[in-house]
Each structure stands twice: as structure tokens, then as C-alpha cells.
Design a protein around this motif. Structure first.
Motif, PDB file in Angstrom:
ATOM      1  N   ASP A 101       0.838  -1.189   0.000  1.00 46.86           N
ATOM      2  CA  ASP A 101       0.000   0.000   0.000  1.00 46.86           C
ATOM      3  C   ASP A 101       0.877   1.245   0.000  1.00 46.86           C
ATOM      4  O   ASP A 101       1.985   1.244   0.537  1.00 46.86           O
ATOM      5  N   VAL A 102       0.363   2.326  -0.577  1.00 45.00           N
ATOM      6  CA  VAL A 102       1.158   3.544  -0.699  1.00 45.00           C
ATOM      7  C   VAL A 102       1.601   4.087   0.658  1.00 45.00           C
ATOM      8  O   VAL A 102       2.644   4.737   0.762  1.00 45.00           O
ATOM      9  N   LEU A 103       0.827   3.826   1.719  1.00 42.01           N
ATOM     10  CA  LEU A 103       1.233   4.271   3.054  1.00 42.01           C
ATOM     11  C   LEU A 103       2.099   3.244   3.771  1.00 42.01           C
ATOM     12  O   LEU A 103       2.693   3.558   4.799  1.00 42.01           O
ATOM     13  N   ALA A 104       2.156   2.026   3.258  1.00 40.45           N
ATOM     14  CA  ALA A 104       2.974   0.981   3.871  1.00 40.45           C
ATOM     15  C   ALA A 104       4.387   1.055   3.304  1.00 40.45           C
ATOM     16  O   ALA A 104       4.832   0.187   2.545  1.00 40.45           O
ATOM     17  N   THR A 105       5.109   2.080   3.676  1.00 43.35           N
ATOM     18  CA  THR A 105       6.461   2.284   3.159  1.00 43.35           C
ATOM     19  C   THR A 105       7.381   1.129   3.510  1.00 43.35           C
ATOM     20  O   THR A 105       8.373   0.877   2.817  1.00 43.35           O
ATOM     21  N   SER A 106       7.040   0.403   4.558  1.00 45.27           N
ATOM     22  CA  SER A 106       7.854  -0.748   4.956  1.00 45.27           C
ATOM     23  C   SER A 106       7.980  -1.762   3.821  1.00 45.27           C
ATOM     24  O   SER A 106       9.054  -2.349   3.622  1.00 45.27           O
ATOM     25  N   GLY A 107       6.901  -1.982   3.079  1.00 45.52           N
ATOM     26  CA  GLY A 107       6.952  -2.937   1.976  1.00 45.52           C
ATOM     27  C   GLY A 107       7.882  -2.488   0.868  1.00 45.52           C
ATOM     28  O   GLY A 107       8.675  -3.282   0.329  1.00 45.52           O
ATOM     29  N   TRP A 108       7.785  -1.219   0.530  1.00 49.62           N
ATOM     30  CA  TRP A 108       8.657  -0.669  -0.519  1.00 49.62           C
ATOM     31  C   TRP A 108      10.121  -0.740  -0.085  1.00 49.62           C
ATOM     32  O   TRP A 108      11.002  -1.117  -0.870  1.00 49.62           O
ATOM     33  N   LEU A 109      10.385  -0.404   1.184  1.00 45.82           N
ATOM     34  CA  LEU A 109      11.758  -0.434   1.691  1.00 45.82           C
ATOM     35  C   LEU A 109      12.311  -1.853   1.720  1.00 45.82           C
ATOM     36  O   LEU A 109      13.468  -2.093   1.333  1.00 45.82           O
ATOM     37  N   LEU A 110      11.507  -2.810   2.166  1.00 47.30           N
ATOM     38  CA  LEU A 110      11.984  -4.179   2.254  1.00 47.30           C
ATOM     39  C   LEU A 110      12.254  -4.754   0.865  1.00 47.30           C
ATOM     40  O   LEU A 110      13.198  -5.521   0.666  1.00 47.30           O
ATOM     41  N   GLY A 111      11.449  -4.364  -0.106  1.00 49.51           N
ATOM     42  CA  GLY A 111      11.722  -4.779  -1.475  1.00 49.51           C
ATOM     43  C   GLY A 111      13.072  -4.281  -1.947  1.00 49.51           C
ATOM     44  O   GLY A 111      13.837  -5.013  -2.595  1.00 49.51           O
ATOM     45  N   ARG A 112      13.382  -3.021  -1.622  1.00 54.64           N
ATOM     46  CA  ARG A 112      14.689  -2.454  -1.986  1.00 54.64           C
ATOM     47  C   ARG A 112      15.812  -3.207  -1.268  1.00 54.64           C
ATOM     48  O   ARG A 112      16.856  -3.501  -1.859  1.00 54.64           O
ATOM     49  N   ALA A 113      15.606  -3.510   0.020  1.00 55.28           N
ATOM     50  CA  ALA A 113      16.654  -4.150   0.811  1.00 55.28           C
ATOM     51  C   ALA A 113      16.927  -5.584   0.369  1.00 55.28           C
ATOM     52  O   ALA A 113      18.079  -6.037   0.375  1.00 55.28           O
ATOM     53  N   ARG A 114      15.890  -6.311  -0.044  1.00 51.14           N
ATOM     54  CA  ARG A 114      16.037  -7.737  -0.360  1.00 51.14           C
ATOM     55  C   ARG A 114      16.000  -8.036  -1.858  1.00 51.14           C
ATOM     56  O   ARG A 114      16.066  -9.198  -2.255  1.00 51.14           O
TER      57      ARG A 114
END
Length: 388
Positions: A101-114
């Protein structure tokens, strides 16, 4: 063979409801789907997909969401909490794609990290170089001092998770993915024609009717005005009283969702033409409605339009002013300017009810939404992100 999908959500029904049918379609196609869900959302989400439980600061501090000055710090707290749980979930079973979700920045960040492909979902207006919800509608109350403090806190968090060299604090605040799903038709989006191939606009995934105990009353309630301020900005007692009185002056029925902050007794004595609830079975109610008087949340507005119901929008924040502008531009409703009196509301209700041209536009638009392939379009867009 089915793939692994992990959805990063936030505890807000306007962000959860629009994706449930799409996630269910992914499951139907044989994929294994997990979804982050906090306590008060886990039961509903668990009917559709496997739940990844976590304790959400947003869930326990819901009142703070009404204070736009506190939203960004709260979102950072939410990101910290959800990132930790998502990281554990990825360690247990790596997904083929992260939907965030656009407010779930955690998902976007984890995608970048992994190095996991990310699909971003937008239940609110998307932004690009031609349109910015924050700038065009001043959707927050930030100062230079508050933003400096926020970016400093973000920088600290990025250092903690080892992404300080890959993601700037500004990117944390305003970002998109290579693939994005806007959970609404392109014509609803301001400057929709300027969004390129990175964005897929879909038919909304409107939830099914509830078949609630209130149906007997709703079937007899003609004409019916539905009144709601969503789940956050619900403490406007004068708004509810004015709406009930305005509809009553026309001899209309009213069904009002008051939220958790106002009781039926607060609204005052009402006639048997009025149904007051903390929460309404909204789809059941809209299917019998003549008009919806609302704050203008995009999800709730689309739910009304899908049932062919004109919307009268009294925006509470910038995003909702944008929704009101688009609804007026499309001729599917009108914007209310507070404060308004019961007589003024009654006049607007009557004008909308008598507007045959608006009724025709609503019929065409609602038919398009109801006949669309929203869940299939959602699943197609997620599958397109699977690695080869």
C-alpha cells in the motif's frame, strides 16, 4: 504452479477494502497470499488470505490520524513496526513479489533491501511530476521545523535498516514503484492522462453487500440519505444533526454512521425515519440510497458511485477536496461548503434528486464499475511483476 505474494497494508479500511477482492482472486488462481494485518483487521483479512499479525501504532492511536500535524511521525512509527514483522515474514518464506500500500512504506523499503519486486497500490490519488496531492491540495500541515525533525528521524531509521546509502529521507516520504496499481478508473485521477505505463488504473474492487439485519428497514426507507464521515474525522456532531434535520425537512429517511465518538443520544431525539449506528452495513445501505452525504474519502465515494448514488461531499482534508473536485467535474455529485444549514442541505438534496442529467451520468458510470473486471485486473497486474 502458484507463486508467493506478500501484501504490506496499513490499518485503515479505506486502504484494505479496495484490495481484498483482488487478493482473493490471486488465491483463486493458485497463489499463496499473506497479508500484514493488525489486531482489529486480522479477522476480516483472515477470511480472504493468510494473516501476518503485528501490533500497529496506527491501530492503537487512531485518534491522532485526525491531527494532520501528527500523521507523519505516526506513519514513521507504523513503518518501524511493520518493517520488523515483514522482515520476519520474508525470512520465513521469501515472496516472489511484495505488494505494498502507498502508506505501507515498509513494503517498498523491504523490497529495496532484499531485491524483491514491488507493486505499489494506490487507494488514494497518485502523484507524479504533473500532479501532487500534497502540493496541489495542501493535504498536510507541515512546517520547515517539523519536516526537518521528520527527515532526521527517517534518516536514523534508514541507518538502522542499512538503507541510508540507497534511500534518501525525501524518497521515504514521496516515492513510487516500478509497477503501481491505482485502485480506481483513470478519469477519477487528477491529470490522469499524464500517468504513464508504470501505473495501471483498474475498475474498483467493490466489496459485496452485507445482507445485514438492517435490510428490512432500508427497503422501506424511500427516499434515503446516507450520512458518513468515514472512520477518522467523526466527531463533528453539528454535521450529523444538520444532515438529519435537512433530510427530515424533505420527508426523507436518513441512515447515519456516527463512528465511535458520537452516540445516537448525542444527536438527539429523532423520528422513526432515522437510523443511527456507530457503523452501517454500507453496501447494503448504499444499494437503497437516494444520495450519500460524505467526507469524500475516495474508497467510500467509489462505493457510492458504483451503486449509482450521487455524492454530496463535505471535505475534511485536502485529499477529500480533490475527490470533491473530480466528482463535480464528472457531474456525479456536488461539493458542500461548511457550515451549511438544514435548509441549505435540503435545497441541495432536492436539486440533486431532480437532476435527470446527473442521474443518467451516474447510471452509465455505475454500470461501468459494476461490469468491470477489477479483481482480475488487480491479479493480472500483480502477476506481471513475477520474476520470469
Amino acid at each position: 504452479m502458484g507463486r508467493q505474494v506478500l501484501f504490506a497494508s496499513v490499518p485503515a479500511w479505506g486502504h484494505v477494502y479496495p484490495v481484498l477482492a483482488g487478493l482473493a482472486e490471486l488465491v483463486r488462481r493458485g497463489h499463496r497470499v499473506r497479508c500484514l494485518a493488525s489486531g482489529s483487521f486480522a479477522a476480516e483479512v483472515g477470511k480472504v488470505v493468510e494473516v501476518v499479525p503485528y501490533e500497529s501504532p496506527m491501530d492503537s492511536a487512531r485518534a491522532e490520524l485526525a491531527d494532520m500535524g501528527k500523521v507523519l511521525p505516526l506513519l514513521l512509527e507504523e513503518t518501524r513496526a511493520s518493517y520488523a514483522e515483514l522482515e520476519r515474514a520474508v525470512g520465513e518464506r521469501r515472496p516472489d513479489v511484495l505488494v505494498s500500500d502507498v502508506l505501507a512504506t515498509s513494503g517498498w523499503l523491504l523490497g529495496r533491501a532484499r531485491g524483491i519486486p514491488v507493486v505499489r497500490t494506490w487507494p488514494v490519488f497518485a502523484s507524479n511530476s504533473e500532479f501532487s496531492l500534497h502540493q496541489d491540495y495542501q493535504s498536510r500541515k507541515d512546517t520547515d521545523e517539523s519536516m526537518s525533525a521528520f527527515f532526521g528521524a527517517v534518516a536514523s531509521f534508514l541507518r538502522e535498516i542499512g538503507l541510508e546509502s540507497e534511500v534518501s529521507p525525501e524518497e521515504f516520504f514521496d516515492n513510487e514503484a516500478e509497477r503501481n496499481i491505482a485502485l480506481f478508473p483513470r478519469e477519477i485521477q487528477p491529470r490522469g492522462e499524464t500517468f504513464g505505463s508504470r501505473f495501471t488504473f483498474i475498475t474498483p474492487c467493490v466489496r459485496p453487500a452485507e445482507q445485514s439485519p438492517e435490510l428490512a428497514w432500508l427497503r422501506e426507507a424511500k427516499p434515503l440519505a446516507v450520512v458518513s464521515l468515514g472512520t477518522v474525522f467523526t466527531d463533528n456532531l453539528d454535521f450529523f444533526r444538520t444532515c438529519v434535520e435537512g433530510a427530515d425537512r424533505l420527508g426523507w429517511h436518513t441512515a447515519a454512521a456516527l463512528g465511535a465518538k458520537i452516540s445516537p443520544a448525542d444527536v438527539g431525539p429523532v423520528s422513526d425515519r432515522v437510523l443511527l449506528r456507530a457503523k452501517l452495513p454500507m453496501i447494503d445501505t448504499l444499494r437503497h440510497a437516494s444520495a450519500a452525504i460524505t467526507h469524500g474519502g475516495l474508497t467510500s465515494t467509489l462505493e457510492a458511485l458504483a451503486q449509482g448514488v450521487p455524492v454530496l461531499i463535505a471535505p475534511q482534508i485536502g485529499e477529500q477536496r480533490g475527490v470533491a473536485d473530480r466528482v463535480e467535474a464528472l457531474g456525479l455529485g456536488v461539493r458542500l461548503h461548511e457550515p451549511f444549514t438544514p435548509d441549505q442541505l435540503a435545497d441541495v438534496l432536492k436539486q440533486v434528486a431532480d437532476d435527470t442529467a446527473m442521474a443518467e451520468r451516474l447510471a452509465r458510470f455505475s454500470q461501468r464499475l459494476r461490469n468491470g473486471r477489477g479483481p482480475d485486473e488487480f491479479a493480472d497486474a500483480v502477476e506481471a511483476a513475477f520474476p520470469a
